[in-house]
Design an enzyme around this catalytic site. Structure first.
Site, PDB file in Angstrom:
ATOM      1  N   CYS A  98       0.822  -1.218   0.000  1.00  0.00           N
ATOM      2  CA  CYS A  98       0.000   0.000   0.000  1.00  0.00           C
ATOM      3  C   CYS A  98       0.852   1.263   0.000  1.00  0.00           C
ATOM      4  O   CYS A  98       0.298   2.368  -0.168  1.00  0.00           O
ATOM      5  CB  CYS A  98      -0.891   0.064   1.243  1.00  0.00           C
ATOM      6  SG  CYS A  98      -2.014  -1.307   1.447  1.00  0.00           S
ATOM      7  N   HIS A 141      -6.600   2.023   5.252  1.00  0.00           N
ATOM      8  CA  HIS A 141      -7.056   1.132   4.187  1.00  0.00           C
ATOM      9  C   HIS A 141      -7.724  -0.080   4.831  1.00  0.00           C
ATOM     10  O   HIS A 141      -7.106  -0.772   5.630  1.00  0.00           O
ATOM     11  CB  HIS A 141      -5.855   0.691   3.333  1.00  0.00           C
ATOM     12  CG  HIS A 141      -6.183  -0.411   2.382  1.00  0.00           C
ATOM     13  ND1 HIS A 141      -7.310  -0.381   1.583  1.00  0.00           N
ATOM     14  CD2 HIS A 141      -5.575  -1.595   2.107  1.00  0.00           C
ATOM     15  CE1 HIS A 141      -7.345  -1.481   0.836  1.00  0.00           C
ATOM     16  NE2 HIS A 141      -6.324  -2.238   1.151  1.00  0.00           N
ATOM     17  N   HIS A 145     -10.524  -3.603   4.356  1.00  0.00           N
ATOM     18  CA  HIS A 145     -11.219  -4.545   3.476  1.00  0.00           C
ATOM     19  C   HIS A 145     -12.677  -4.664   3.908  1.00  0.00           C
ATOM     20  O   HIS A 145     -13.286  -5.717   3.770  1.00  0.00           O
ATOM     21  CB  HIS A 145     -10.535  -5.917   3.517  1.00  0.00           C
ATOM     22  CG  HIS A 145      -9.217  -5.969   2.796  1.00  0.00           C
ATOM     23  ND1 HIS A 145      -8.521  -7.140   2.609  1.00  0.00           N
ATOM     24  CD2 HIS A 145      -8.471  -4.991   2.210  1.00  0.00           C
ATOM     25  CE1 HIS A 145      -7.392  -6.869   1.941  1.00  0.00           C
ATOM     26  NE2 HIS A 145      -7.337  -5.587   1.695  1.00  0.00           N
ATOM     27  N   GLU A 149     -27.982  12.015   7.871  1.00  0.00           N
ATOM     28  CA  GLU A 149     -27.319  12.927   8.812  1.00  0.00           C
ATOM     29  C   GLU A 149     -25.816  12.673   8.929  1.00  0.00           C
ATOM     30  O   GLU A 149     -25.014  13.598   9.051  1.00  0.00           O
ATOM     31  CB  GLU A 149     -27.978  12.807  10.200  1.00  0.00           C
ATOM     32  CG  GLU A 149     -27.374  13.690  11.278  1.00  0.00           C
ATOM     33  CD  GLU A 149     -27.719  15.173  11.110  1.00  0.00           C
ATOM     34  OE1 GLU A 149     -28.533  15.508  10.230  1.00  0.00           O
ATOM     35  OE2 GLU A 149     -27.156  15.992  11.855  1.00  0.00           O
ATOM     36  N   HIS A 191     -12.402  -5.051  -3.371  1.00  0.00           N
ATOM     37  CA  HIS A 191     -11.185  -4.978  -2.576  1.00  0.00           C
ATOM     38  C   HIS A 191     -11.420  -4.256  -1.242  1.00  0.00           C
ATOM     39  O   HIS A 191     -11.276  -4.855  -0.180  1.00  0.00           O
ATOM     40  CB  HIS A 191     -10.116  -4.263  -3.424  1.00  0.00           C
ATOM     41  CG  HIS A 191      -8.789  -4.097  -2.747  1.00  0.00           C
ATOM     42  ND1 HIS A 191      -7.608  -3.972  -3.434  1.00  0.00           N
ATOM     43  CD2 HIS A 191      -8.453  -4.012  -1.444  1.00  0.00           C
ATOM     44  CE1 HIS A 191      -6.599  -3.826  -2.578  1.00  0.00           C
ATOM     45  NE2 HIS A 191      -7.087  -3.854  -1.373  1.00  0.00           N
TER      46      HIS A 191
END
Lengths: 264, 264, 264, 264
Positions: free
Chosen positions: A120, A138, A140, A161, A225
């Site tokens: 990443c 990040h 999943h 809201e 992903h």
């Protein structure tokens, strides 16, 4: 900047959960040190089913520290809920120079893993350089994956809201994306969806393109992903990620009940 | 009444989780102090997905304390599961005079937030003044949002045992709403739904109208937003909120299975 | 048997979570004392959404103690996850003589509640007298409620491995229901469903009738209400309740997917 | 190898949760001892609803210890979240000689259970002997059961990022299954499904056949029952089990939304 390896001073327990156990490593004794926050948040994310099975990750830029160009990155392919502060990769911006690697730690602390540079990393770096982010998350998240399976190019939702927890972003005179307030209840949240690639680092180009094309977004969904979410600090990134995941989870329920996501 | 700021005496940890750490602030050493209860309950509500991403909130009136006109209010726009007892706004009824603000605390304790008066404040105040409530809970419960998307003017459900956890309210001779017992199994619970507004404080008029029009209710749903629940004490409010959320969650499941909410 | 009230010796914290805090009350220092187990299991059941909002309850007969006729019962209408060991009602079988009441405790310990004899008491007693149970659990499990809404007179399921956690019961020569082993994978589990009544104690007749008519059952479902599960010890009751709730939860999912509960 | 029973030295609390309480039993003081890891992971699996009601289990081969032929097995039919390190069965490979049994422990430690050799034992052994596994996990995951009810001979899914957490296995020149890397995003994960049998040990033949017929698999699903997952170490087995369960849970959601599991 030098990059001392503090591994030898650390014990097997988390610096956060056992205060005082790392008195030789001053920065790790601070629960708000980025390396400790990564550990704490990964445990939280694990409990939310966002980073199970080594999935997902988080990176923090030390925006409140002595050098805001220092970036901490959770290692790739390891159990996120069990990482320790000395297992982070540390790099400096803008050249991504490696300052510290968990592979430099004494083997008795790290024998169970062969640490790899996180796949990443270029994606996190894109958020730092293109958006001046202070942290990038990040996950999943299954709600994220489900929404990408139910959508085309973007995920859009309005009139909920929780949208108000997200920042209103605009391009200023200098072409820089800046926060000008919070989104309104009646605003439509638009999050771009990019297609997944066999190798995570190959997402970089399309992620950067999505960031450029959607200056109002604080997140990019990756089809089949998960999601990348960033914010100006680690806490903002956490709040944005929680608010977006709330909306994604709600969207899946709305879809099952036949309720459109955007109110006319 | 004077409003001493106790911030300087407080440490970074919750008074509840680290007993003894705030020995200079007697009231915070009591886990049943309203400011501590707000912290404890916000952590619980966070775990229930009711106040994620800074959503929702809670306010307690100190009905068992020396002055039952003192009201504690969680700050707005912050991570609810991480607030500390000294971060509350404290006001006195009936004039809502500000007695204490977290913005008066020493900056080293509060630098991460710019505290704003909670947008829910006028709504909480409506529950105190119109219903003599001891506490008011506001959540962004997804079951609440879903039910408002599946209903028109009210949410109605009957013949579920959990309804018996809710109070039976009646208007007495003096025109005051009083508790006369508990709802029965065969009673129909009716909760009014008001439409959301761009600014939370603009909900006040319609919330007050709903409270007036539905003297039997202990809650008001806000479409596409969440729910407000109140009770005569903080524990009653907690129990009512749990019972109602149980019914809302069940109602979503019943709808998916094609089972009507009100039994003929 | 005398019934000393131990309340004066107890402090505000649970005997289990703060070991040593009740050294003057020897039985409460044992985490396996029935009063402590009720507290521990109620916290667990609360986390499972089985006893939220004061719903549900549990009773244990002290089968391993000096007098197996002593029965501990959680109080009614209180927050189950916050009860303390000295808040139990204690009665002796077979005449249900009241040995101890939380209302006899010093007021400073119990002021928040007005303890009422549990409405479930006659139902728990039925399990003790008709089945020689060692414990009885009552939950408002949403899966239980949903299954009663999808069924007629019984809930039936077969060919699921988890069924094997339940006991195989038979009527012996003396007309007594005895455990003769475990259910088999291919057996059909049959749990009778009785209709709910306005007052919980009015369920007694139909519960007793169901227990008589279904000698093979370890549980009775109550429509639109929840479930009663019992076992020869508290741990057996816990395991049976978990296994049955697993099957009820699975049954709701199977129904949504159009899969019949009993395999032909 | 001798098999000393350490029960007499152990106290009622878990070695892990109360450090220092078992100082006379050096191996149990190591939280990474297989017997302690089994206890820790069973608690985790219980929280995930994978081993409720005594269902499921886990076995670890001491691959990092002095004798990698020693295998620890959780007992059968007991509450998995409450087992203690001295309650394991210990056998040596390849002849499955019993080295230690919890039934040899002093009765005061074990009176609540009558320990039976786990019915899963031959299945665990199959994973050790046929695949050189370091650990094997068996759960009653509801997502696993649901997927077996929605599938025929295999469960197949592709194009989900989480697949990359699973190992790519190949048969080498010597006919042995070896790990050659990780699965790719676009790979189709194929997990064989075998039919359940009345007695768990009777699954052995079909499980072994599935392992032989599907050299690429790290798991076998059992219809209407659950799943077996193994890995080269206990941590790999844990990660594979989490990743597979994530995919099974997602698959159930995809099915409900009408989305095929394998992308054309």
């Amino acid at each position: 900047m030098s990059a001392p390896c503090h591994c030898a001073h650390a014990n097997q327990d988390s610096a956060v959960s056992k205060p005082g156990s790392q008195s030789n490593v001053p920065e790790y004794s601070d629960p708000n040190h980025p390396a400790n926050l990564i550990c704490e948040l990964c445990r939280l994310f694990y409990d939310n089913n966002w980073v199970t099975g080594t999935g997902g990750g988080i990176s923090i830029r030390d925006v409140d520290g002595p050098d805001p160009n220092i970036v901490y990155i959770a290692p790739s392919g390891v159990q996120k809920e069990r990482i320790r502060p000395w297992e982070m990769f540390v790099v400096s911006l803008p050249d991504e120079k490696l300052l510290q690697s968990p592979n430099d730690c004494p083997p008795e602390l790290t024998k169970s893993y062969k640490y790899k540079p996180s796949a990443c990393t270029p994606l996190f770096m894109s958020c730092y350089t293109m958006r001046d982010a202070g942290a990038c998350i990040h996950t999943h998240s299954q709600s994220a994956v489900m929404v990408t399976l139910l959508s085309q190019a973007t995920f859009e939702i309005s009139h909920i809201e929780q949208i108000k927890a997200l920042p209103k972003l605009e391009v200023n005179e200098e072409g820089k994306v800046v926060k000008v307030g919070s989104m309104q209840y009646y605003d439509t949240l638009v999050i771009p969806i990019i297609d997944n690639t066999p190798h995570e680092e190959d997402l970089t180009d399309s992620l950067q393109e999505a960031i450029r094309n959607y200056p109002g977004t604080s997140a990019v969904l990756v089809r089949r992903h998960g999601i990348y979410v960033w914010g100006e600090t680690v806490w903002k990134a956490k709040v944005y990620n929680e608010a977006i995941d709330y909306l994604l989870e709600l969207a899946v329920k709305m879809h099952a009940a036949g309720i459109p996501w955007v109110k006319k």
